[in-house]
Design a protein around this motif. Structure first.
Motif, mmCIF file in Angstrom:
data_model
loop_
_atom_site.group_PDB
_atom_site.id
_atom_site.type_symbol
_atom_site.label_atom_id
_atom_site.label_comp_id
_atom_site.label_asym_id
_atom_site.label_seq_id
_atom_site.Cartn_x
_atom_site.Cartn_y
_atom_site.Cartn_z
ATOM 1 N N ALA A 1 0.853 -1.189 0.000
ATOM 2 C CA ALA A 1 0.000 0.000 0.000
ATOM 3 C C ALA A 1 0.886 1.235 0.000
ATOM 4 C CB ALA A 1 -0.917 0.007 1.223
ATOM 5 N N LEU A 2 0.370 2.320 -0.555
ATOM 6 C CA LEU A 2 1.110 3.581 -0.600
ATOM 7 C C LEU A 2 0.402 4.632 0.239
ATOM 8 C CD1 LEU A 2 2.083 4.012 -4.391
ATOM 9 C CD2 LEU A 2 3.443 3.006 -2.538
ATOM 10 N N LEU A 3 1.162 5.325 1.068
ATOM 11 C CA LEU A 3 0.683 6.470 1.825
ATOM 12 C C LEU A 3 1.460 7.676 1.309
ATOM 13 C CD1 LEU A 3 -1.063 7.570 4.150
ATOM 14 C CD2 LEU A 3 0.851 7.066 5.703
ATOM 15 N N VAL A 4 0.750 8.624 0.699
ATOM 16 C CA VAL A 4 1.394 9.736 -0.001
ATOM 17 C C VAL A 4 1.085 11.045 0.714
ATOM 18 C CG1 VAL A 4 1.674 10.899 -2.228
ATOM 19 C CG2 VAL A 4 1.097 8.455 -2.160
ATOM 20 N N PRO A 5 2.013 11.553 1.529
ATOM 21 C CA PRO A 5 1.784 12.832 2.205
ATOM 22 C C PRO A 5 1.911 13.994 1.219
ATOM 23 C CG PRO A 5 3.485 11.513 3.306
ATOM 24 C CD PRO A 5 3.272 10.945 1.951
ATOM 25 N N TYR B 1 -1.773 -2.900 -5.578
ATOM 26 C CA TYR B 1 -1.735 -2.262 -4.270
ATOM 27 C C TYR B 1 -3.056 -2.513 -3.556
ATOM 28 C CZ TYR B 1 2.453 0.340 -5.662
ATOM 29 O OH TYR B 1 3.717 0.675 -6.074
ATOM 30 N N ARG B 2 -2.970 -2.752 -2.240
ATOM 31 C CA ARG B 2 -4.195 -2.899 -1.452
ATOM 32 C C ARG B 2 -4.967 -1.592 -1.452
ATOM 33 N NH1 ARG B 2 -5.071 -8.303 -0.573
ATOM 34 N NH2 ARG B 2 -3.148 -9.314 0.124
ATOM 35 N N TRP B 3 -4.216 -0.495 -1.327
ATOM 36 C CA TRP B 3 -4.799 0.832 -1.433
ATOM 37 C C TRP B 3 -3.699 1.872 -1.625
ATOM 38 C CZ3 TRP B 3 -2.541 2.887 2.888
ATOM 39 C CH2 TRP B 3 -2.422 2.079 4.004
ATOM 40 N N ILE B 4 -4.089 2.981 -2.205
ATOM 41 C CA ILE B 4 -3.219 4.143 -2.348
ATOM 42 C C ILE B 4 -3.955 5.302 -1.694
ATOM 43 C CG2 ILE B 4 -2.077 5.736 -3.930
ATOM 44 C CD1 ILE B 4 -2.002 3.483 -6.000
ATOM 45 N N SER B 5 -3.360 5.882 -0.653
ATOM 46 C CA SER B 5 -4.035 6.934 0.102
ATOM 47 C C SER B 5 -3.186 8.199 0.144
ATOM 48 C CB SER B 5 -4.319 6.476 1.537
ATOM 49 O OG SER B 5 -5.260 5.421 1.544
ATOM 50 N N VAL B 6 -3.821 9.317 -0.135
ATOM 51 C CA VAL B 6 -3.180 10.624 -0.007
ATOM 52 C C VAL B 6 -3.493 11.166 1.378
ATOM 53 C CG1 VAL B 6 -3.114 13.001 -0.863
ATOM 54 C CG2 VAL B 6 -3.329 11.086 -2.481
ATOM 55 N N LEU B 7 -2.443 11.571 2.107
ATOM 56 C CA LEU B 7 -2.598 12.161 3.431
ATOM 57 C C LEU B 7 -2.289 13.651 3.345
ATOM 58 C CD1 LEU B 7 -2.893 12.216 6.514
ATOM 59 C CD2 LEU B 7 -0.496 11.450 6.667
ATOM 60 N N CYS C 1 -10.583 15.621 -6.526
ATOM 61 C CA CYS C 1 -9.679 14.973 -7.487
ATOM 62 C C CYS C 1 -9.329 13.540 -7.098
ATOM 63 C CB CYS C 1 -8.399 15.792 -7.631
ATOM 64 S SG CYS C 1 -8.615 17.391 -8.437
ATOM 65 N N PHE C 2 -9.047 13.324 -5.811
ATOM 66 C CA PHE C 2 -8.574 12.012 -5.368
ATOM 67 C C PHE C 2 -9.696 11.095 -4.885
ATOM 68 C CE2 PHE C 2 -4.600 14.589 -4.393
ATOM 69 C CZ PHE C 2 -3.941 14.177 -5.544
ATOM 70 N N GLY C 3 -10.893 11.654 -4.649
ATOM 71 C CA GLY C 3 -12.032 10.831 -4.247
ATOM 72 C C GLY C 3 -11.762 10.042 -2.986
ATOM 73 N N ASP C 4 -12.077 8.736 -3.020
ATOM 74 C CA ASP C 4 -11.866 7.907 -1.830
ATOM 75 C C ASP C 4 -10.395 7.559 -1.623
ATOM 76 O OD1 ASP C 4 -11.431 6.098 -3.841
ATOM 77 O OD2 ASP C 4 -13.059 4.742 -3.298
ATOM 78 N N GLY C 5 -9.536 8.105 -2.494
ATOM 79 C CA GLY C 5 -8.096 7.889 -2.334
ATOM 80 C C GLY C 5 -7.452 8.870 -1.366
ATOM 81 N N ARG D 1 -7.890 0.615 7.544
ATOM 82 C CA ARG D 1 -7.589 0.038 6.227
ATOM 83 C C ARG D 1 -6.709 -1.193 6.352
ATOM 84 N NH1 ARG D 1 -7.624 4.785 1.688
ATOM 85 N NH2 ARG D 1 -9.337 5.982 2.617
ATOM 86 N N ILE D 2 -5.816 -1.181 7.330
ATOM 87 C CA ILE D 2 -4.974 -2.353 7.574
ATOM 88 C C ILE D 2 -5.833 -3.526 8.066
ATOM 89 C CG2 ILE D 2 -3.123 -3.290 9.021
ATOM 90 C CD1 ILE D 2 -1.909 -0.453 9.070
#
Length: 390
Positions: A260-264, A295-301, A322-326, A372-373
């Motif tokens: 999974a990606l966490l994108v600050p 990826y399990r998920w890609i989330s923008v923080l 733009c990112f919706g549920d992401g 999410r985990i």
């Protein structure tokens, strides 16, 4: 003023600054010396963390060998429990939240090639949050700036050499990452550290790959970190990867190693533009290297959010569109408390007397990621269902 040779000037700067660091190290005044987790948890806090009442914990102290707990001499009350003692209670009562053996460990990359967005701060504080919840965490520092390594009490280059980083595994000198795993002063967080030599070695590897005629071997290298993590991940619930603020060879390895990606990213136009470019480059690399990557998920923080600025609130709405549920619904507020803690090489969760408002903010952010985990672990489905969480 006459010009000075760049190398001479840099030598002068390095000589004076490195001498200062060495003197601080010898005097024991640097923040990395004998770092300890000094925060104690009150009986009420410990009861909430363990899932048992205070009286039940008090009765279990003798069985767990905790008779010598520190007490207030005025009234003989307990001063509090350490995290290690809280973990002992959790194990004794069977309330550890760890994944079942049948659940896969999850590897999360905290990644964005835009610097200054709180990437390492997010990674370190998230590791602390997970540890306080009772999870087993491995933090892998792949950034040659080694901020995360410093936050966990090790002085890069002085206490960490190239041979103690990922490099011996990546250049095939080691067959697993066991050699690189270090204990930290947190009882359930381990660390694979980094140092400046990681960047220098990456350049050497780049030259080696450029000379490699076998395309398959070049592409196989980008999955090496994934294979390495698999040699140690069975001992953990979550593996956190702190990535360099650039898309180099190590960063591409991180992309392919992550589940999974966490994108600050900050709620500003130039940070948003940079993040979009980051996603574009990630897509280009994956399309060329491994089109089957999932990826399990890609989330923008959203980080560095200043509640006083209308522009930040407005741009957060743009990011949501733009990112919706992401995009995570909780945001990482700009906080002087977090900055001041970092100056002391401390995370907000490990302050002896933490700021409760800051912890509430962090709990909201990291609780959303924790959910999410948990959704990725089949053994947790019944528990989530009982709580009414889909």
């Amino acid at each position: 003023m006459p010009a000075i040779r760049a190398l001479d000037k840099l030598d002068d700067i390095l000589a004076s600054s490195e001498n200062f660091l060495q003197r601080m190290h010898e005097r024991g005044n640097d923040p990395h010396q004998n770092k300890q987790l000094n925060r104690l948890f009150s009986p009420s806090e410990a009861a909430d963390m363990v899932g048992r009442d205070r009286t039940t914990l008090a009765r279990a102290e003798a069985e767990l060998g905790m008779e010598s707990l520190q007490r207030n001499p005025a009234n003989n009350r307990r001063l509090g429990y350490s995290l290690g003692q809280v973990q002992a209670f959790r194990k004794f009562f069977g309330t550890l939240p760890q994944r079942a053996d049948s659940d896969p460990p999850i590897t999360i990359a905290c990644q964005n090639f835009k610097g200054g967005v709180g990437k390492s701060t997010t990674c370190v504080n998230f590791a602390h949050y997970l540890a306080l919840k009772g999870y087993r965490v491995l933090v892998v520092d792949t950034d040659s700036q080694a901020t995360t390594t410093s936050m966990f009490g090790y002085m890069p280059d002085a206490q960490v050499t190239q041979e103690q980083t990922l490099l011996p595994y990546l250049d095939s000198s080691e067959s697993s990452l066991v050699y690189a795993v270090r204990k930290t002063y947190w009882p359930n967080i381990d660390l694979i550290p980094s140092c400046l030599a990681l960047y220098e070695a990456e350049m050497a590897i780049a030259a080696h790959l450029a000379a490699e005629d076998d395309r398959a071997k070049r592409l196989e290298f980008f999955s090496e970190l994934k294979f390495g993590i698999e040699t140690v991940s069975q001992h953990y619930d979550v593996v956190l990867l702190d990535s360099p603020p650039a898309l180099g060879l190590i960063s591409i390895n991180v992309l392919l190693a992550a589940d999974a990606l966490l994108v600050p990213t900050a709620p500003r136009m130039y940070d948003f533009t940079s993040t979009v470019q980051f996603f574009r480059m990630v897509r280009n690399y994956i399309s060329q290297i491994d089109t089957t990557k999932e990826y399990r998920w890609i989330s923008v923080l959203t980080t560095l959010f200043d509640q006083r600025l209308v522009s930040h609130k407005q741009f957060f709405e743009v990011m949501q569109a733009c990112f919706g549920d992401g995009i995570l619904q909780h945001v990482f507020f700009q906080s002087s408390e977090i900055i001041n803690s970092a100056v002391q090489y401390l995370g907000s969760y490990e302050q002896p007397k933490p700021n409760r408002k800051v912890l509430e903010m962090l709990d909201g952010v990291f609780g959303e990621i924790e959910l999410r985990i948990l959704r990725e672990w089949p053994s947790k489905r019944a528990m989530l269902h009982e709580k009414g969480i889909a």
